[in-house]
Design a protein around this motif. Structure first.
Motif, PDB file in Angstrom:
ATOM      1  N   LYS A 170       0.825  -1.206   0.000  1.00 24.11           N
ATOM      2  CA  LYS A 170       0.000   0.000   0.000  1.00 24.11           C
ATOM      3  C   LYS A 170       0.864   1.262   0.000  1.00 24.11           C
ATOM      4  O   LYS A 170       0.534   2.257  -0.665  1.00 24.11           O
ATOM      5  N   TYR A 173       2.080   1.810  -3.466  1.00 29.04           N
ATOM      6  CA  TYR A 173       0.980   2.223  -4.342  1.00 29.04           C
ATOM      7  C   TYR A 173       0.649   3.702  -4.154  1.00 29.04           C
ATOM      8  O   TYR A 173       0.525   4.457  -5.137  1.00 29.04           O
ATOM      9  N   GLU A 203      -4.685  -7.231  -1.983  1.00 29.32           N
ATOM     10  CA  GLU A 203      -5.883  -6.420  -2.195  1.00 29.32           C
ATOM     11  C   GLU A 203      -5.699  -5.351  -3.260  1.00 29.32           C
ATOM     12  O   GLU A 203      -6.601  -5.094  -4.061  1.00 29.32           O
ATOM     13  N   ILE A 204      -4.518  -4.710  -3.285  1.00 37.35           N
ATOM     14  CA  ILE A 204      -4.319  -3.619  -4.236  1.00 37.35           C
ATOM     15  C   ILE A 204      -3.615  -4.066  -5.506  1.00 37.35           C
ATOM     16  O   ILE A 204      -3.338  -3.233  -6.378  1.00 37.35           O
ATOM     17  N   ASN A 207      -5.241  -2.949  -9.001  1.00 36.53           N
ATOM     18  CA  ASN A 207      -5.074  -1.522  -9.294  1.00 36.53           C
ATOM     19  C   ASN A 207      -3.612  -1.164  -9.531  1.00 36.53           C
ATOM     20  O   ASN A 207      -3.303  -0.312 -10.365  1.00 36.53           O
TER      21      ASN A 207
END
Length: 255
Positions: A170, A173, A203-204, A207
């Protein structure tokens, strides 16, 4: 790490459990024979048993802590190997990212689950170092306030200070998004790549992969962009990021 994966730590833990059982057996035997009260204060069999039990508990805790640290090193090393494979495939003409498959676990064996069976695993959520969440939140707050340069710098420091952190994907990102807002597409692409490669099923990940493809397209690397954007649908067919990736593919004229 290879030795740990081969069961050395598991063997030590088993031996510690056997010793603990032996101590309990001795305690029961002394209770049955009335030997618990023998001797002067501080030197009774019970006192000695308590001392041994305390040392066993400390040794068990240290062993479990070591196992958790090794598992995190293995996981981080495996992710870094996957990152290198991804980068090399990007540079090699004709390499298809979709054929890379799962990266082999560093040292062999199965992918370690950090903290499984240990004291650390008893606490909810990922294990974080002191100040780790605070530093992450400060970098996030800078991003939310529109201070993209400050956020990018804070996240860079965070990633340097806490290698292998559960928050690394995260952090990379958001740092990539901050750099993109600053017009640094090369830096953004690298950050998105790090975000994806450190947690390719996280989860990311959808994206991050989409943003990586879009960044490559913005840098003029159309072929790499198209391959990467297509991978979003291949790997994450049900993710909302697939629609964004398809739109970007249309923008870059991907076939």
């Amino acid at each position: 790490p290879a030795l740990a994966q081969d069961g050395t730590l598991a063997d030590i833990r088993a031996e510690l459990q056997q010793l603990a059982q032996t101590v309990e057996g001795l305690r029961a035997e002394l209770t049955a024979t009335g030997g618990l009260g023998a001797g002067i204060a501080g030197s009774t069999p019970l006192d000695r048993l308590n001392s041994i039990e305390s040392q066993l508990a400390d040794l068990t805790s240290r062993t479990e802590e070591l196992e958790n640290r090794i598992n995190r090193i293995v996981a981080d090393g495996t992710n870094r190997i996957g990152d290198i494979e991804f980068r090399l495939c990007e540079l090699e003409p004709g390499c298809d990212i979709s054929t890379l498959g799962q990266t082999s676990v560093l040292g062999g064996g199965e992918t370690p689950l950090a903290g499984v069976g240990s004291v650390i695993a008893a606490t909810p959520g990922p294990e974080l170092a002191v100040g780790e969440k605070t530093d992450f939140d400060l970098a996030q707050a800078a991003f939310d306030s529109g201070d993209f340069a400050g956020s990018a710098d804070r996240f860079a420091s965070f990633l340097n200070n806490y290698p292998g952190s559960p928050l690394s994907p995260k952090a990379n990102y958001i740092r990539g998004t901050a750099l993109e807002n600053l017009g640094d597409m090369t830096g953004a692409a690298r950050a998105y790549l790090e975000a994806f490669s450190t947690a390719p099923t996280g989860e990311i990940a959808p994206n991050a992969l989409y943003r990586l493809g879009a960044a490559l397209g913005a840098l003029g690397q159309q072929q790499d962009a198209c391959i990467t954007l297509n991978e979003v649908g291949v790997r994450f067919a049900t993710s909302p990021a697939v629609a964004d990736a398809r739109a970007a593919m249309a923008t870059y004229g991907c076939q």
